[in-house]
Design an enzyme around this catalytic site. Structure first.
Site, mmCIF file in Angstrom:
data_model
loop_
_atom_site.group_PDB
_atom_site.id
_atom_site.type_symbol
_atom_site.label_atom_id
_atom_site.label_comp_id
_atom_site.label_asym_id
_atom_site.label_seq_id
_atom_site.Cartn_x
_atom_site.Cartn_y
_atom_site.Cartn_z
ATOM 1 N N LYS A 1 1.564 6.901 0.987
ATOM 2 C CA LYS A 1 1.623 6.349 2.343
ATOM 3 C C LYS A 1 2.183 7.331 3.393
ATOM 4 C CE LYS A 1 0.958 1.725 0.723
ATOM 5 N NZ LYS A 1 1.400 1.035 -0.464
ATOM 6 N N ASP B 1 9.584 3.850 -7.466
ATOM 7 C CA ASP B 1 8.317 3.883 -6.732
ATOM 8 C C ASP B 1 8.612 3.729 -5.241
ATOM 9 O OD1 ASP B 1 5.925 3.424 -5.479
ATOM 10 O OD2 ASP B 1 5.190 1.954 -6.938
ATOM 11 N N TYR C 1 4.286 -3.964 -7.337
ATOM 12 C CA TYR C 1 2.965 -3.357 -7.436
ATOM 13 C C TYR C 1 3.131 -1.851 -7.515
ATOM 14 C CZ TYR C 1 -1.817 -1.961 -6.083
ATOM 15 O OH TYR C 1 -3.075 -1.404 -6.038
HETATM 16 C C1 LIG Z 1 0.671 1.064 -1.852
HETATM 17 C C2 LIG Z 1 1.510 1.158 -3.060
HETATM 18 C C3 LIG Z 1 1.064 1.795 -4.228
HETATM 19 C C4 LIG Z 1 -0.351 2.289 -4.379
HETATM 20 O O1 LIG Z 1 -0.660 3.315 -3.515
HETATM 21 P P1 LIG Z 1 -2.218 3.603 -3.187
HETATM 22 O O2 LIG Z 1 -2.178 4.785 -2.299
HETATM 23 O O3 LIG Z 1 -2.736 2.355 -2.544
HETATM 24 O O4 LIG Z 1 -2.881 3.866 -4.477
HETATM 25 C C5 LIG Z 1 1.953 1.951 -5.267
HETATM 26 N N1 LIG Z 1 3.210 1.482 -5.196
HETATM 27 C C6 LIG Z 1 3.674 0.860 -4.098
HETATM 28 C C7 LIG Z 1 5.088 0.402 -4.062
HETATM 29 C C8 LIG Z 1 2.842 0.656 -3.010
HETATM 30 O O5 LIG Z 1 3.299 -0.003 -1.937
#
Ligand SMILES: *Cc1c(COP(=O)(O)O)cnc(C)c1O
Length: 427
Positions: free
Chosen positions: A266, A238, A144
Site C-alpha cells: 500500500k 503485517d 487478512y
Molecule cells: C491489503 C492487505 C494485504 C494484501 O495486499 P495486496 O496488495 O492487496 O495483495 C495484506 N495484508 C493486509 C493487512 C492488508 O491490508
C-alpha cells in the site's frame, strides 16, 4: 445523484471481466446497488465517471496517504517514465527506497521488494519456514494477509462480507498447517504453542483493519511478543495497511513491539504496485541469492513504482501529518457518536491514527466474532447516505476508512454534515 455512466459501465464490464471488477470488494456486493466507476482524483477528492465529486476516505484502500496527484510524486513518476519503464536489472532507486524503509523500521536491516502485499506475505511464510525449519503458522480470525492459500482462512473483510469460509480451490493440505487464534485472546495463542512444537511463525495485523479497525490491548500485543520469542517462533507483523499510516514507520513501534519479519504494501508504493518484506540481517540472509530460500520477480523493484514510493515517503516525512491525522480522526469520531446518539442508533467507533471505523453495534469491538455481530443492514443505509452526500467510504462494514494529509477544514465540515445526514437516513 446521477449514475447513468457507472450503470452502463457496470453492465458492459460484466462481459469480459469477472463481475465487472478485478477485486471483489469493488462490486459493492455487501451494500447492494450499482458500484461506482471512478474517472479521476485530485488531492482529497475523487470523481466518478458521471462527474459526482466525493471526499475520498477510501484512498485506494490506503496507499494515497498524501492525497491524489501530489505534484512531486507526479514529477518523479513522469521523469522515470521518460527514462525507462523496467529493465530487469537493478537500479539506484531500489537502494534509496530500501534505505528509507529500513531506517523507518528499527527491526529491519534488509528488505526485499515485491509487487503486492499478498506477495510480501506469501514470501514471509516461506522465509519463516526456511529460517525456523518448522511448518505451522498461526493467524488470527478476522485478519487478512492477502489471498495466498495458506492464510486464506477466517480472513476478514472481503471474505466476511461475502460470508465465504475460506475459498473454493484451496486444498485442505494448503491450510492444514494453519492454526487460527482469536484476536486479543492470548490464551488462544498459548494453547496452540502448548499443543504444537512445529510453529514457524505467528502472523498478525498490529492494528487489525480488515475486520473493521480493531485495536490490540496493550497486554495482548506485548504478551504475544514475549511468548513467541520464548518459544522460538517468529512474529510476522503485517504492516501492509498500517505501515507509514500512524507514524513514519510502523504501528509496531507505537505499540512497543518489534517484529521478526515485517511486511509492507500500500503506502510504500505511493499508488503503484509495491510490496516488501524485511527483517534483521540473519533472517534475510536466508533469501536468495544470499541463501536457500527462493523468491523472484520480473517486475520487482520496478523503477516507476520505486520513484513513486520514494517521492511519496519523502513528501510524507516532510509533511509529518500524524498529529493532524489524530486530531481529525477524533473530530470524525465525535461527529459519528453524536449523530448516532441523536438518532437513537447504537454505535461504537474504533480508530488508530488515520484509520477509523464506525461499527453499528452497542458493544466494544475487540475481535472478529464481535465485529460480525454488527448491524450491516444499517451500515448499508449509512453507506449510501454518505455517497449521496459526497463522501466516499469503503462499501463494507468491515473495511477501515482512511484519512489523507490534504484533508482541509472545508473537507472536514463536509464530512461532518454528510455523517449527520447519513445517520438520519440510517435510522
Ligand atoms: C491489503 C492487505 C494485504 C494484501 O495486499 P495486496 O496488495 O492487496 O495483495 C495484506 N495484508 C493486509 C493487512 C492488508 O491490508
Amino acid at each position: 445523484m446521477n449514475n447513468t455512466k457507472s450503470k452502463e459501465l457496470y453492465k458492459a464490464g460484466q462481459k469480459h471481466l469477472v463481475g465487472a471488477v478485478n477485486s471483489p470488494v469493488r462490486a459493492f456486493n455487501s451494500v447492494g446497488g450499482n458500484p461506482l466507476f471512478m474517472g479521476k482524483a485530485h488531492r482529497s477528492k475523487i470523481y466518478d465517471v458521471d462527474g459526482n465529486e466525493y471526499i475520498d476516505l477510501v484512498l485506494s484502500y490506503g496507499p494515497m496517504i498524501i492525497g491524489h496527484g501530489n505534484d512531486k510524486v507526479i514529477e518523479a513518476v513522469q521523469k522515470q517514465v521518460c527514462t525507462g519503464f523496467t529493465f530487469g536489472a537493478s537500479t539506484e532507486n531500489e537502494i534509496k527506497l530500501a534505505e528509507i524503509v529500513c531506517n523507518a523500521f528499527p527491526g529491519m536491516d534488509k528488505v526485499r521488494f515485491v509487487n503486492s502485499g499478498t506477495e510480501a506475505i506469501l514470501s514471509a511464510i516461506r522465509l519463516a519456514r526456511a529460517y525456523t525449519g518448522k511448518n505451522h503458522i498461526v493467524k488470527f480470525a478476522g485478519c487478512y494477509h492477502g489471498h495466498s492459500d495458506a492464510l486464506l482462512v477466517a480472513a476478514g473483510s472481503g471474505l466476511a462480507t461475502l460470508s465465504i469460509p475460506g475459498s473454493a480451490g484451496v486444498p485442505k493440505e494448503a491450510v492444514q498447517n494453519t492454526l487460527i487464534a482469536e484476536y486479543n485472546n492470548i490464551d488462544s495463542v498459548k494453547k496452540h504453542i502448548a499443543e504444537c512444537d512445529d510453529i514457524a511463525a505467528v502472523f498478525i495485523e498490529p492494528i487489525a483493519g480488515n475486520m473493521g479497525v480493531v485495536l490490540p490491548s496493550d497486554s495482548f500485543i506485548k504478551e504475544l511478543r514475549k511468548i513467541t520469542s520464548a518459544a522460538g517462533i517468529l512474529l510476522v507483523v503485517d504492516e501492509v495497511m498500517t505501515g507509514f499510516r500512524s507514524k513514519f514507520g510502523g504501528a509496531q513501534e507505537l505499540l512497543g513491539i518489534e517484529a521478526d519479519i515485517t511486511c509492507l504494501g500500500k503506502v510504500v508504493g505511493g499508488g503503484f504496485p509495491v510490496g516488501a518484506y524485511g527483517a534483521r540481517e540473519e533472517i534475510m540472509q536466508m533469501v536468495s541469492p544470499l541463501g536457500a530460500m527462493y523468491q523472484a520477480g520480473t517486475l520487482s523493484g520496478n523503477p516507476v513504482a520505486m520513484a513513486a514510493g520514494i517521492s511519496t515517503l519523502e513528501e510524507l516525512k516532510a509533511q509529518n501529518p500524524y498529529d493532524k491525522f489524530n486530531a481529525q480522526a477524533e473530530i470524525i469520531e465525535k461527529a459519528l457518536l453524536a449523530a448516532a446518539t441523536e438518532n437513537g442508533i447504537e454505535l461504537t467507533v474504533n480508530r488508530f491514527g488515520s484509520m477509523i471505523n464506525p461499527f453499528f453495534s452497542a458493544k466494544k469491538i475487540t475481535n472478529f466474532t464481535e465485529a460480525q455481530e454488527c448491524d450491516t443492514a444499517r451500515f448499508t443505509k449509512f453507506f449510501w447516505g454518505l455517497i449521496e452526500n459526497g463522501v466516499y467510504i469503503p462499501p463494507s462494514q468491515f473495511e477501515a476508512w482512511f484519512l489523507c494529509s490534504v484533508l482541509s477544514d472545508e473537507d472536514m465540515n463536509k464530512i461532518i454534515n454528510a455523517i449527520n445526514a447519513a445517520m438520519k437516513l440510517a435510522k
